[in-house]
Scaffold this motif. Structure first.
Motif, PDB file in Angstrom:
ATOM      1  N   GLU A 140    -126.575  -7.724 -40.062  1.00  0.00           N
ATOM      2  CA  GLU A 140    -125.366  -6.996 -39.541  1.00  0.00           C
ATOM      3  C   GLU A 140    -126.018  -6.259 -38.289  1.00  0.00           C
ATOM      4  O   GLU A 140    -125.392  -6.201 -37.358  1.00  0.00           O
ATOM      5  CB  GLU A 140    -124.964  -5.784 -40.594  1.00  0.00           C
ATOM      6  CG  GLU A 140    -123.925  -4.936 -40.352  1.00  0.00           C
ATOM      7  CD  GLU A 140    -124.204  -3.429 -39.882  1.00  0.00           C
ATOM      8  OE1 GLU A 140    -123.379  -2.842 -39.752  1.00  0.00           O
ATOM      9  OE2 GLU A 140    -125.448  -3.244 -39.848  1.00  0.00           O
ATOM     10  N   MET A 141    -127.171  -5.917 -38.299  1.00  0.00           N
ATOM     11  CA  MET A 141    -127.666  -5.012 -37.131  1.00  0.00           C
ATOM     12  C   MET A 141    -127.843  -6.141 -36.190  1.00  0.00           C
ATOM     13  O   MET A 141    -127.488  -5.778 -34.883  1.00  0.00           O
ATOM     14  CB  MET A 141    -129.085  -4.559 -37.554  1.00  0.00           C
ATOM     15  CG  MET A 141    -129.882  -3.786 -36.454  1.00  0.00           C
ATOM     16  SD  MET A 141    -131.441  -3.550 -36.707  1.00  0.00           S
ATOM     17  CE  MET A 141    -132.140  -5.132 -36.199  1.00  0.00           C
ATOM     18  N   MET A 142    -128.107  -7.298 -36.407  1.00  0.00           N
ATOM     19  CA  MET A 142    -128.412  -8.263 -35.175  1.00  0.00           C
ATOM     20  C   MET A 142    -127.291  -8.332 -34.600  1.00  0.00           C
ATOM     21  O   MET A 142    -126.872  -8.543 -33.363  1.00  0.00           O
ATOM     22  CB  MET A 142    -129.065  -9.631 -35.762  1.00  0.00           C
ATOM     23  CG  MET A 142    -130.779  -9.447 -36.134  1.00  0.00           C
ATOM     24  SD  MET A 142    -131.614  -8.792 -34.648  1.00  0.00           S
ATOM     25  CE  MET A 142    -131.472  -9.964 -33.615  1.00  0.00           C
ATOM     26  N   ILE A 143    -126.254  -8.630 -35.385  1.00  0.00           N
ATOM     27  CA  ILE A 143    -124.837  -8.988 -34.781  1.00  0.00           C
ATOM     28  C   ILE A 143    -124.326  -7.655 -33.748  1.00  0.00           C
ATOM     29  O   ILE A 143    -124.048  -8.166 -32.721  1.00  0.00           O
ATOM     30  CB  ILE A 143    -123.637  -9.008 -36.242  1.00  0.00           C
ATOM     31  CG1 ILE A 143    -123.817 -10.286 -36.623  1.00  0.00           C
ATOM     32  CG2 ILE A 143    -122.086  -8.853 -35.477  1.00  0.00           C
ATOM     33  CD1 ILE A 143    -122.904 -10.341 -38.111  1.00  0.00           C
ATOM     34  N   TYR A 144    -124.557  -6.493 -34.209  1.00  0.00           N
ATOM     35  CA  TYR A 144    -124.023  -5.621 -33.280  1.00  0.00           C
ATOM     36  C   TYR A 144    -125.069  -5.355 -32.229  1.00  0.00           C
ATOM     37  O   TYR A 144    -124.716  -4.815 -31.075  1.00  0.00           O
ATOM     38  CB  TYR A 144    -124.083  -4.283 -33.961  1.00  0.00           C
ATOM     39  CG  TYR A 144    -122.925  -4.049 -34.888  1.00  0.00           C
ATOM     40  CD1 TYR A 144    -121.538  -4.114 -34.407  1.00  0.00           C
ATOM     41  CD2 TYR A 144    -122.897  -4.043 -36.130  1.00  0.00           C
ATOM     42  CE1 TYR A 144    -120.231  -4.156 -35.306  1.00  0.00           C
ATOM     43  CE2 TYR A 144    -121.827  -4.357 -37.010  1.00  0.00           C
ATOM     44  CZ  TYR A 144    -120.505  -4.320 -36.537  1.00  0.00           C
ATOM     45  OH  TYR A 144    -119.423  -4.413 -37.174  1.00  0.00           O
ATOM     46  N   PHE A 145    -126.385  -5.787 -32.435  1.00  0.00           N
ATOM     47  CA  PHE A 145    -127.268  -5.569 -30.998  1.00  0.00           C
ATOM     48  C   PHE A 145    -126.688  -6.798 -30.180  1.00  0.00           C
ATOM     49  O   PHE A 145    -126.808  -6.453 -29.001  1.00  0.00           O
ATOM     50  CB  PHE A 145    -128.712  -6.049 -31.647  1.00  0.00           C
ATOM     51  CG  PHE A 145    -129.436  -4.553 -32.067  1.00  0.00           C
ATOM     52  CD1 PHE A 145    -128.657  -3.336 -32.420  1.00  0.00           C
ATOM     53  CD2 PHE A 145    -130.739  -4.352 -32.410  1.00  0.00           C
ATOM     54  CE1 PHE A 145    -129.073  -2.401 -32.904  1.00  0.00           C
ATOM     55  CE2 PHE A 145    -131.201  -3.209 -32.687  1.00  0.00           C
ATOM     56  CZ  PHE A 145    -130.492  -2.318 -32.856  1.00  0.00           C
ATOM     57  N   ALA A 146    -126.656  -8.094 -30.665  1.00  0.00           N
ATOM     58  CA  ALA A 146    -126.166  -9.004 -29.931  1.00  0.00           C
ATOM     59  C   ALA A 146    -124.794  -8.740 -29.125  1.00  0.00           C
ATOM     60  O   ALA A 146    -124.674  -8.987 -27.901  1.00  0.00           O
ATOM     61  CB  ALA A 146    -126.086 -10.418 -30.721  1.00  0.00           C
ATOM     62  N   LEU A 147    -123.730  -8.060 -29.754  1.00  0.00           N
ATOM     63  CA  LEU A 147    -122.609  -7.699 -29.143  1.00  0.00           C
ATOM     64  C   LEU A 147    -122.846  -6.627 -27.995  1.00  0.00           C
ATOM     65  O   LEU A 147    -122.530  -6.567 -27.102  1.00  0.00           O
ATOM     66  CB  LEU A 147    -121.624  -6.920 -30.325  1.00  0.00           C
ATOM     67  CG  LEU A 147    -121.007  -7.978 -31.341  1.00  0.00           C
ATOM     68  CD1 LEU A 147    -120.153  -7.408 -32.281  1.00  0.00           C
ATOM     69  CD2 LEU A 147    -120.080  -9.039 -30.408  1.00  0.00           C
ATOM     70  N   SER A 148    -123.885  -5.612 -28.376  1.00  0.00           N
ATOM     71  CA  SER A 148    -123.943  -4.588 -27.389  1.00  0.00           C
ATOM     72  C   SER A 148    -124.742  -5.228 -26.142  1.00  0.00           C
ATOM     73  O   SER A 148    -124.317  -5.026 -25.091  1.00  0.00           O
ATOM     74  CB  SER A 148    -124.939  -3.692 -27.907  1.00  0.00           C
ATOM     75  OG  SER A 148    -124.411  -3.142 -29.211  1.00  0.00           O
ATOM     76  N   CYS A 149    -125.628  -6.247 -26.442  1.00  0.00           N
ATOM     77  CA  CYS A 149    -126.150  -6.836 -25.348  1.00  0.00           C
ATOM     78  C   CYS A 149    -125.395  -7.709 -24.504  1.00  0.00           C
ATOM     79  O   CYS A 149    -125.470  -7.527 -23.354  1.00  0.00           O
ATOM     80  CB  CYS A 149    -127.573  -7.603 -25.908  1.00  0.00           C
ATOM     81  SG  CYS A 149    -128.577  -8.307 -24.926  1.00  0.00           S
ATOM     82  N   GLY A 150    -124.593  -8.316 -25.317  1.00  0.00           N
ATOM     83  CA  GLY A 150    -123.511  -9.319 -24.519  1.00  0.00           C
ATOM     84  C   GLY A 150    -122.535  -8.288 -23.434  1.00  0.00           C
ATOM     85  O   GLY A 150    -122.150  -8.659 -22.460  1.00  0.00           O
ATOM     86  N   HIS A 151    -122.133  -7.030 -24.333  1.00  0.00           N
ATOM     87  CA  HIS A 151    -121.114  -6.359 -23.496  1.00  0.00           C
ATOM     88  C   HIS A 151    -121.949  -5.853 -22.332  1.00  0.00           C
ATOM     89  O   HIS A 151    -121.261  -5.721 -21.172  1.00  0.00           O
ATOM     90  CB  HIS A 151    -120.803  -5.207 -24.409  1.00  0.00           C
ATOM     91  CG  HIS A 151    -119.954  -4.420 -23.663  1.00  0.00           C
ATOM     92  ND1 HIS A 151    -118.479  -4.497 -23.641  1.00  0.00           N
ATOM     93  CD2 HIS A 151    -119.933  -3.019 -23.058  1.00  0.00           C
ATOM     94  CE1 HIS A 151    -117.738  -3.541 -22.956  1.00  0.00           C
ATOM     95  NE2 HIS A 151    -118.971  -2.865 -22.598  1.00  0.00           N
ATOM     96  N   ILE A 152    -123.020  -5.369 -22.366  1.00  0.00           N
ATOM     97  CA  ILE A 152    -123.721  -4.815 -21.077  1.00  0.00           C
ATOM     98  C   ILE A 152    -123.952  -5.944 -20.002  1.00  0.00           C
ATOM     99  O   ILE A 152    -123.729  -5.693 -18.962  1.00  0.00           O
ATOM    100  CB  ILE A 152    -125.228  -4.089 -21.622  1.00  0.00           C
ATOM    101  CG1 ILE A 152    -124.993  -2.848 -22.421  1.00  0.00           C
ATOM    102  CG2 ILE A 152    -126.041  -3.874 -20.257  1.00  0.00           C
ATOM    103  CD1 ILE A 152    -124.178  -1.772 -21.838  1.00  0.00           C
ATOM    104  N   LEU A 153    -124.413  -7.168 -20.682  1.00  0.00           N
ATOM    105  CA  LEU A 153    -124.611  -8.150 -19.599  1.00  0.00           C
ATOM    106  C   LEU A 153    -123.183  -8.495 -18.922  1.00  0.00           C
ATOM    107  O   LEU A 153    -123.238  -8.735 -17.763  1.00  0.00           O
ATOM    108  CB  LEU A 153    -125.191  -9.303 -20.256  1.00  0.00           C
ATOM    109  CG  LEU A 153    -126.755  -9.109 -20.669  1.00  0.00           C
ATOM    110  CD1 LEU A 153    -127.258 -10.310 -21.303  1.00  0.00           C
ATOM    111  CD2 LEU A 153    -127.764  -8.709 -19.370  1.00  0.00           C
TER     112      LEU A 153
END
Ligand code: C2E
Ligand code: MG
Ligand code: MG
Length: 632
Positions: free
Chosen positions: A148-161
Motif C-alpha cells: 500500500e505504501m509503495m502504491i502511494y509513494f509511486a503515485l506521489s512520485c508520478g504526480h511530482i514528475l
C-alpha cells in the motif's frame, strides 16, 4: 521478544520540534502547509503508537489480549493513512487542475480501503498479525502495508514528475528525498524485524522538506517580518484555483519614496518593521504581506470594520515613528478589492491595482474598487496582450502623417507613427502602449520594427518622385542609450538600399538618459547621413542643455504651445520661434488644425507644418493616395 524502539524515540523527538514550530509560528494559510502539518501529526502518531505497541508487546502477559490487538490495529491504521496524506500533500504542492481527478479519487481510496479491511480483520483471520503465547506474531499479510505504501509513494512520485515544470527544483528534490528516506526506513524495518526504523526514515524525510521550503520562515519578508509577496501570490493563486473569492486590502505609505531618498534604506526599513509590529498586534484577524515600496497587502479583513481599521492606522501614522536615526510621519492610502468583484487571476489583480493607483490620486485615501476599474484594467490587460503579439510580429502597422512646407507650398516629408491592430480592440494608439513598451524594454524591438518597416516603405516607393525629402521616425530615450543603436540602424538602412538622407530621427528629452551614450549614437547616425529632430519641444524639458548639444537640425514644437497661442494668446510660441530661427534650426509646428493656423504660421516664418488640417496619420496606401491628390 525485546523490541528496540530507539529509532522511534529519535523520530518522535524530531517531529515534536516540527509540531512546536508549526504551533508557535503563524504561517501563510496555504493548503500545502496544513497538509504538511497533517503529515507530521500522522507520522508522530505512528511513531508513538509504535512505541506503545512495542512496550505492550514486550510485556504482553500484563495486558489483556484485546488491548494488544487494539493498539496494534491502531498502529497499522495510522501507518496505512500516512502515505495517503503525503500523496495529497504532493497534490497541494502543484495546485493544478488534475486531468485524472476521477482516477485519483479511486486510486487514493481503494488501496487504503483494502488495507483497512486487512487491518481490521486481523483479530479474526490473523492474516496481518496475531497475539499468541509469545505476544505479537507477524502474519503472512505483512506485505499488504508495504505494498500500500509503495502504491502511494509511486503515485506521489508520478504526480511530482508529471508537474515538474510548475514546481521549483528544491520542491522536487525534497519530495524525492522524502520518498527515498521513507522507503529506506521501511525496507530496513522489514530487514531488521524487531528494530522500528520506518518512522525514523519518514521523520528525516519530513525534516528535509521542512528545512528546504516547508518552514514558516520560507515566506517571511526579511525587512518587515510580515509575509512576502511570493507568499501572497501563492495564496491568491490557490484560492482562485479552489474557486474561492478573496477580498484584498492594500495599505500604501504615500511618502515612502521620499523618505527612502531622504533618510535611506536602513531608516525606512526599521520604520516599516515597527509599523508591521503595530499591524500584527492590533489586527489579529488579518494576514499581512509586504510587497515593495511601502505597500502591504492584507487578506482576511472581510469582517473587519474597515473604516475603523483605517482610522486607527491613520492615527498611528500621524503620531509618527522614531528610531535612533530620527523621527518620521507619513500618511496612508488604501485600496479595497472586494471579494465579489470577480478578479480571475493574479495578473488581473495586478492590473486592477495599477488602475486603482491612478484613480486613487483624486481620492481622500480610500478607494473601493468597483466594476468600472475592473473593466478598465481588463482593457489594459488586452492592450498588454496586443503589444506582446505586436512584438511577435502580429498587428503592428506604421501610419504616415504628411508635413507641409510653407515655402514650397507642398508636402515635403512625413512622420511615421506606429499603431497596433487588434481583432478585439481595433486600432490601438501609441499613447496607450509606448510607455508600457518602455517599461518592459520591448520598445527596443518595437522601435526597430518601425524603423525597418519605414525603410521598406522607402525602398518600395520612389520618395523623389513623390516629392518627399525624408521620413521622420520617432525614437524612444530607451533606444537612444543603447550602445548598438547606431550600428543596427545603419545596417538596416544599407540592407534596404535606403539613402540615409531620406531618414530623419526624432528624439525627445529624458531626465534620466546617459547623454554621453546618446551623443555617441547621434554623432554616428549623423555622420552616416541621417538628420535629427528634437520632438515635442515645450513639454517639460529639464535637460534642455544636454539635448541642445546634440547634432540637431530640426526642432518640432509641440501642439500644446501652438494651441496655447491660438486659444489663450500665450506668446511663448513667438519667443520659441524667434529663438530657434535665430539659432538656424528648421522649425516644424505640430497640431495645425485649421486654415487660420496655417496662415499665421506662414506669416511667422515657420518652415514646416504638421497637423490634422492637412491629414491625420493614415496607412501607407491612403498616404500615397493623399499625396497624389494634394493641392496646396
Ligand atoms: P509625436 O511624435 O509628437 O507625434 C505627433 C502626434 O500628434 C501623433 O499622435 C499625431 O497623430 C498627433 N497629431 C498630429 N497632428 C495633430 C493635430 O492636428 N491634432 C491633434 N489632436 N493631434 C495631432 P500619435 O500618432 O497618437 O502618437 C503619439 C506619440 O506616440 C507620438 O507623438 C510619439 O511620441 C509616440 N510615437 C508614435 N510612434 C512612435 C514610434 O514608432 N516610436 C516611438 N518611440 N514613439 C512613437
Ligand atoms: Mg514625433
Ligand atoms: Mg511631437
Amino acid at each position: 521478544m525485546e523490541w528496540n524502539f530507539d529509532f522511534d524515540i529519535c523520530a518522535v523527538a524530531m517531529m515534536a520540534v516540527l509540531v512546536l514550530y508549526f504551533l508557535r509560528k503563524h504561517d501563510v494559510p496555504l493548503r500545502r502547509n496544513r497538509i504538511f502539518f497533517a503529515c507530521v501529526v500522522s507520522s508522530i502518531s505512528v511513531a508513538l503508537l509504535d512505541i506503545v505497541a512495542s512496550v505492550m508487546s514486550s510485556y504482553h502477559d500484563r495486558f489483556p489480549v484485546w488491548s494488544l490487538y487494539l493498539i496494534n490495529m491502531l498502529y497499522y491504521l495510522a501507518k496505512a493513512l500516512s502515505p495517503v496524506i503525503f500523496y495529497h500533500y504532493c497534490h497541494a504542492l502543484t495546485n493544478k487542475l488534475d486531468k485524472f481527478a476521477s482516477i485519483r479519487i479511486i486510486t487514493s481510496t481503494i488501496p487504503l480501503a483494502a488495507t483497512f479491511v486487512v487491518v481490521l480483520s486481523a483479530p479474526m483471520n490473523h492474516y496481518l498479525f496475531s497475539i499468541g503465547e509469545t505476544g505479537f506474531i507477524y502474519g503472512p499479510g505483512r506485505w499488504v502495508l508495504f505494498a500500500e505504501m509503495m502504491i502511494y509513494f509511486a503515485l506521489s512520485c508520478g504526480h511530482i514528475l508529471m508537474y515538474r515544470k510548475v514546481l521549483k527544483r528544491v520542491s522536487i528534490y525534497s519530495v524525492m528525498l522524502y520518498l527515498l528516506f521513507a522507503f529506506a526506513g521501511h525496507v530496513a524495518q522489514i530487514y531488521f524485524k524487531y528494530s522500528q526504523m520506518s518512522s525514523f526514515g519518514v521523520s528525516i524525510g519530513l525534516m528535509i522538506l521542512f528545512i528546504s521550503f516547508q518552514n514558516p520562515n520560507y515566506f517571511i519578508d526579511k525587512k518587515t517580518t510580515l509575509f512576502s509577496a511570493e507568499g501572497f501570490i501563492e495564496y491568491y493563486k490557490e484560492q482562485l484555483f479552489l474557486g474561492r473569492k478573496v477580498s484584498v486590502v492594500t495599505l500604501s505609505i504615500n511618502e515612502y519614496k521620499s523618505i527612502l531618498n531622504l533618510r535611506g534604506a536602513e531608516f525606512i526599513g526599521n520604520i516599516l518593521e515597527q509599523f508591521s509590529v503595530f499591524l500584527r498586534v492590533n489586527f489579529k484577524r488579518g494576514t499581512f504581506f509586504y510587497f515593495h515600496n511601502g505597500r502591504i497587502f492584507v487578506i482576511g479583513w472581510d469582517d473587519e470594520n474597515l473604516d475603523e481599521a483605517f482610522r486607527l492606522i491613520n492615527k498611528r501614522c500621524a503620531e509618527g515613528f522614531s528610531n535612533r536615526w530620527g523621527e518620521t510621519h507619513f500618511t496612508m492610502s488604501y485600496i479595497v478589492v472586494p471579494a465579489d468583484i470577480g478578479v480571475s487571476n493574479i495578473d488581473e489583480l495586478n492590473n486592477l491595482l495599477l488602475v486603482a493607483d491612478r484613480d486613487r490620486m483624486n481620492n481622500d485615501g480610500v478607494l473601493i474598487v468597483g466594476q468600472e476599474q475592473l473593466e478598465s484594467s481588463r482593457h489594459e490587460y488586452e492592450i498588454e496582450r496586443a503589444l506582446k503579439r505586436a512584438i511577435m510580429g502580429e498587428g503592428l502597422e506604421v501610419y504616415y502623417q504628411p508635413i507641409y512646407s510653407t515655402e514650397k507650398k507642398k508636402i515635403v516629408s512625413a512622420e511615421a507613427l506606429v499603431r497596433i491592430h487588434d481583432d478585439k480592440l481595433g486600432v490601438i494608439y501609441p499613447d496607450d502602449f509606448i510607455w508600457r513598451a518602455e517599461r518592459d524594454g520591448s520598445i527596443v524591438k518595437l522601435g526597430e520594427m518601425v524603423f525597418e518597416e519605414t525603410c521598406r516603405f522607402i525602398s518600395e516607393n520612389d520618395l523623389d518622385a513623390l516629392g518627399l525629402d525624408y521620413i521622420e521616425i520617432n525614437l524612444s530615450p530607451i533606444q537612444c542609450v543603447r550602445e548598438k543603436l547606431a550600428n543596427e540602424f545603419i545596417e538596416i538602412v544599407n540592407r534596404y538600399g535606403v539613402r540615409p538622407g531620406q531618414i530623419n530621427l526624432e528624439i525627445t528629452e529624458s531626465s534620466t538618459s546617459d547623454y554621453s551614450m546618446v551623443r555617441e549614437n547621434m554623432d554616428k547616425l549623423r555622420e552616416a547621413g541621417m538628420s535629427l529632430s528634437l520632438d515635442d519641444y515645450g513639454t517639460g524639458y529639464s535637460n534642455l542643455i544636454n539635448v541642445l548639444n546634440l547634432p540637431l537640425q530640426i526642432i518640432k514644437i509641440d501642439k500644446s504651445i501652438l494651441w496655447a497661442y491660438f486659444r489663450e494668446g500665450n506668446e511663448i510660441l513667438l519667443q520659441v520661434i524667434k529663438t530657434f530661427r535665430y539659432r538656424d534650426f528648421k522649425i516644424v509646428v505640430e497640431g495645425v488644425e485649421d486654415e487660420k493656423m496655417v496662415r499665421e504660421l506662414e506669416e511667422l516664418g515657420v518652415e514646416y507644418q504638421q497637423g490634422y488640417y492637412f491629414s491625420k496619420p493614415v496607412p501607407k496606401d491612403k498616404f500615397l493616395t493623399f499625396l497624389k491628390g494634394f493641392k496646396a
